[in-house]
Write an enzyme that holds these catalytic residues in place. Structure first.
Site, mmCIF file in Angstrom:
data_model
loop_
_atom_site.group_PDB
_atom_site.id
_atom_site.type_symbol
_atom_site.label_atom_id
_atom_site.label_comp_id
_atom_site.label_asym_id
_atom_site.label_seq_id
_atom_site.Cartn_x
_atom_site.Cartn_y
_atom_site.Cartn_z
ATOM 1 N N MET A 54 0.826 -1.405 -0.064
ATOM 2 C CA MET A 54 0.129 -0.080 0.046
ATOM 3 C C MET A 54 0.919 1.094 -0.255
ATOM 4 O O MET A 54 1.832 1.379 0.882
ATOM 5 C CB MET A 54 -0.857 -0.004 1.195
ATOM 6 C CG MET A 54 -1.741 1.115 1.349
ATOM 7 S SD MET A 54 -3.021 1.481 -0.068
ATOM 8 C CE MET A 54 -3.570 2.986 0.136
ATOM 9 N N ASN A 103 1.082 4.528 0.675
ATOM 10 C CA ASN A 103 1.012 5.711 1.410
ATOM 11 C C ASN A 103 2.176 6.691 1.265
ATOM 12 O O ASN A 103 3.353 6.267 1.054
ATOM 13 C CB ASN A 103 0.690 5.644 3.052
ATOM 14 C CG ASN A 103 -0.231 4.348 3.143
ATOM 15 O OD1 ASN A 103 -1.569 4.990 3.091
ATOM 16 N ND2 ASN A 103 0.312 3.194 3.500
ATOM 17 N N HIS A 153 6.660 -0.900 -8.080
ATOM 18 C CA HIS A 153 5.460 -0.553 -8.276
ATOM 19 C C HIS A 153 4.986 0.578 -7.178
ATOM 20 O O HIS A 153 4.430 1.547 -7.551
ATOM 21 C CB HIS A 153 4.422 -1.662 -8.261
ATOM 22 C CG HIS A 153 3.015 -1.343 -8.611
ATOM 23 N ND1 HIS A 153 2.215 -1.723 -9.593
ATOM 24 C CD2 HIS A 153 2.197 -0.861 -7.677
ATOM 25 C CE1 HIS A 153 1.252 -1.043 -9.589
ATOM 26 N NE2 HIS A 153 0.840 -0.866 -8.669
ATOM 27 N N GLU A 154 5.213 0.204 -6.006
ATOM 28 C CA GLU A 154 4.674 1.101 -5.028
ATOM 29 C C GLU A 154 5.632 2.386 -4.944
ATOM 30 O O GLU A 154 5.249 3.445 -4.637
ATOM 31 C CB GLU A 154 4.961 0.146 -3.423
ATOM 32 C CG GLU A 154 4.233 -0.968 -3.359
ATOM 33 C CD GLU A 154 2.741 -0.919 -3.752
ATOM 34 O OE1 GLU A 154 2.032 0.191 -3.881
ATOM 35 O OE2 GLU A 154 2.277 -1.980 -4.395
ATOM 36 N N HIS A 182 4.275 4.874 -7.234
ATOM 37 C CA HIS A 182 2.987 5.397 -6.995
ATOM 38 C C HIS A 182 3.421 6.867 -6.041
ATOM 39 O O HIS A 182 2.556 7.614 -5.915
ATOM 40 C CB HIS A 182 2.326 4.505 -5.840
ATOM 41 C CG HIS A 182 1.226 3.652 -6.435
ATOM 42 N ND1 HIS A 182 0.243 4.072 -7.474
ATOM 43 C CD2 HIS A 182 1.048 2.242 -6.240
ATOM 44 C CE1 HIS A 182 -0.301 3.081 -8.085
ATOM 45 N NE2 HIS A 182 -0.126 1.923 -7.271
ATOM 46 N N GLU A 226 -2.929 3.057 -11.486
ATOM 47 C CA GLU A 226 -2.364 1.601 -11.378
ATOM 48 C C GLU A 226 -1.776 1.304 -12.642
ATOM 49 O O GLU A 226 -0.710 0.579 -12.737
ATOM 50 C CB GLU A 226 -3.559 0.950 -11.198
ATOM 51 C CG GLU A 226 -4.273 1.104 -9.751
ATOM 52 C CD GLU A 226 -3.207 0.874 -8.753
ATOM 53 O OE1 GLU A 226 -1.889 0.489 -8.915
ATOM 54 O OE2 GLU A 226 -3.344 1.388 -7.518
HETATM 55 ZN ZN LIG Z 1 -0.659 -0.004 -7.479
#
Ligand SMILES: [Zn+2]
Length: 585
Positions: A1, A3, A35-36, A39, A58
């Site tokens: 996740m 954050n 990937h994270e 973000h 995404e």
């Molecule tokens: Zn993602």
């Protein structure tokens, strides 16, 4: 996740013993970490204005994950490996029950339905196709503009198009809207037209047959022709129904979707297919991957006879690329789920024939000068030939290897070990089962735990598989893993009937106990219940119990089952005759 500045990970997506992990396990962790991190820009620095734009987060994070991992470890050939993920997205997007990448979101239900292959993998694929069409530098300049203009603020898809348009001076919405706001994708039919070629497009659908929906795309096409003096490349934007392509001379062979980045399928006319099959080992791995993968999809859609596809696979016995083998092996596993029990011996014989050359070349031991991908491939092929191919010799070697591993763990390569475990499950019995169950319970790493856990679904005896099913509800298997174990059992021709009965008896408990997203994914396995009778049962089950999996997920699973049953009915006779002949090899 993801954050901002505080990413949280599942244990098995972060913790790894680098020397004991297989390449697939390392790659997954690299992917998730990249990937994270992506973000931090796509999602945190610039946030989509509303949930309809979740693909901006995404798909970009997925695209950047691939770009970053590819830059860090070029030898992993991450863009070629991505062919497998793109193919998975094309599988869903070839259904009537697909959806556009972006649509209007009015409630949490609409929003949840967005977290799927279409957002992540189709989204990343069409970004890659656009990046290749515009050129990587121009694309990057456009993305830079987009991030700068909208940092610490919100953005819409149109904002991305504007930035990319400013950088490239091309009409981006005209090219991209069909890929983002419309469902599905095209198949390009290619035929000889004198010296040149004729290309035509229509929507590809597994249940569409020869029908034309009338939908058209602007397709960035790259094609390469082998002529006397080398190669000629042609780039065009196919935006109508048809286009002609001139070539300077008669081509030996032609590959459409050269480079393999296009999100479309190619259907070659018979003469062109024959030439290309003859030259298969001369084209790039991703192009071979697409050739096999598109051909199998055409067979599933009734646009190519299944036995023609099986004949095509005979051209790939010397194949060296792991991803191509993934396409080939998974298509053979699909055929196994479709055929009658008495044909499994014939299919196993065909599997052994296709894999024999490469298996004996790679052997069991790590060789000097071999790549990461070769090491992985060794594991994949041994696993397939020892399970689907039921090769007695390979099964005996796997037993020996496991005995060595018990004495000294360093004696078996980390990429071969998962295959050895899977083979022992397929060929084993009570003794192997209780050992694997103990190992699962006392695992020292998350990877080891997962390996032995899934092996418990790979046995063939009903009694043992029944014990595995019990463990999915009695707390022995974590509730975050249990639905995936059941899905894996549904995918096995030995476990699917048992797993299905188990679901019918316990689905209400499962719905309460399993995490929602995993519970949903469990039902993905129903598409392996390939018989007209099971199909009727499955439809009745969902209708009677009023189970809704959110979005179009259930209709997609049901349609995949319909595709498989239709394939089974259409091909039963031809496959029966073809596979019976294999047996006598
Ligand atoms: Zn993602």
């Amino acid at each position: 996740m993801e954050n901002l500045g505080a990413i949280t990970f599942r244990e098995n997506a972060l913790l790894v013993n680098e020397t004991a992990a297989s390449h697939a396990e390392l790659e997954r962790i690299a992917d998730v970490v990249a990937h994270e991190l992506a973000h931090m820009w796509f999602g945190d620095l610039v946030t989509m204005a509303w949930w309809n734009g979740i693909w901006l987060n995404e798909a970009f994070a997925t695209f950047m994950e691939l770009l970053a991992v590819d830059a860090w470890k070029p030898e992993w050939k991450r863009w070629t490996t991505f062919g497998v993920s793109r193919a998975a997205a094309m599988q869903v997007d070839g259904l009537e029950a697909t959806r556009p990448i972006e649509y209007e979101v009015r409630n949490p239900h609409d929003c949840r339905a967005m977290f799927d292959l279409l957002t992540y993998e189709k989204g990343a694929s069409v970004l890659r196709m656009l990046e290749q069409h515009l050129g990587p530098d121009v694309f990057r300049e456009g993305v830079r503009l987009y991030l700068e203009r909208h940092r610490y603020a919100n953005a819409e898809t149109t904002d991305l198009w504007r930035a990319l348009g400013d950088a490239s001076h091309q009409p981006i919405p005209a090219i991209m809207d069909g890929w983002i706001f419309k469902p599905g994708y095209p198949v390009i039919t290619v035929d000889l037209d004198g010296v040149g070629l004729k290309l035509s497009q229509r929507r590809f659908q597994y249940l569409g047959g020869e029908a034309d929906s009338g939908q058209r795309w602007r397709i960035p096409v790259v094609l390469r022709a082998a002529v006397k003096r080398g190669y000629v490349e042609r780039r065009l934007l196919l935006d109508g129904e048809e286009a002609s392509v001139e070539l300077p001379a008669k081509a030996d062979w032609i590959v459409v979707n050269s480079g393999g980045h296009g999100f479309y399928r190619v259907r070659y006319g018979p003469a062109l297919l024959k030439k290309l099959a003859n030259a298969a080992m001369k084209i790039a791995p991703i192009e071979r991957f697409n050739l096999l993968n598109d051909s199998f999809a055409l067979a599933q859609a009734g646009l190519m006879p299944a036995v023609d596809y099986l004949d095509l696979t005979a051209r790939f016995t010397a194949e060296s690329d792991r991803n191509v083998w993934t396409a080939l092996n998974s298509s053979l596993a699909y055929v196994n789920r479709v055929i009658r029990d008495e044909l499994r011996g014939g299919l196993a014989s065909l599997v052994r024939h296709r894999l024999a050359e490469k298996v004996s070349l790679l052997g069991w031991e790590v060789q000097e000068e071999e790549t990461e991908l070769d090491r992985q491939l060794r594991g994949d092929l041994l696993r397939t030939v020892g399970t689907l191919g039921d090769d007695a010799e390979v099964q005996a070697r796997a037993r020996e290897a496991y005995a060595r591993y018990r004495d000294d763990e360093s004696l078996v390569d980390a990429n071969v070990l998962p295959a050895v475990i899977a083979i022992l499950a397929a060929a084993g019995g009570e003794a192997e089962y209780s050992e694997f169950r103990d190992r699962f319970k006392n695992a020292r790493t998350p990877q080891e735990e997962q390996r032995y856990l899934y092996a418990l679904a790979g046995f063939r005896q009903a009694e043992l598989l029944g014990r595995t099913l019990e463990m999915t509800l009695n707390g022995e298997i974590r509730s975050q893993d249990a639905p995936y174990v059941i899905r894996s059992l549904l995918g096995s021709v030995y476990g699917r009937g048992l797993a299905w009965d188990f679901i019918k008896g316990n689905w209400q408990v499962m719905a309460r106990r399993y995490p929602e997203s995993a519970y949903t994914r469990m039902y993905e396995g129903i598409s392996a219940l390939v018989s007209a009778e099971w199909e009727r049962e499955v439809r009745a089950f969902f209708a009677e119990n009023k189970i809704d999996l959110g979005g179009r997920i259930l209709p997609q699973y049901l349609e995949q089952l319909r595709v498989a049953v239709a394939f089974q009915e259409r091909e039963a006779e031809a496959l029966g005759a073809y596979l019976s002949r294999q047996k006598s090899r």
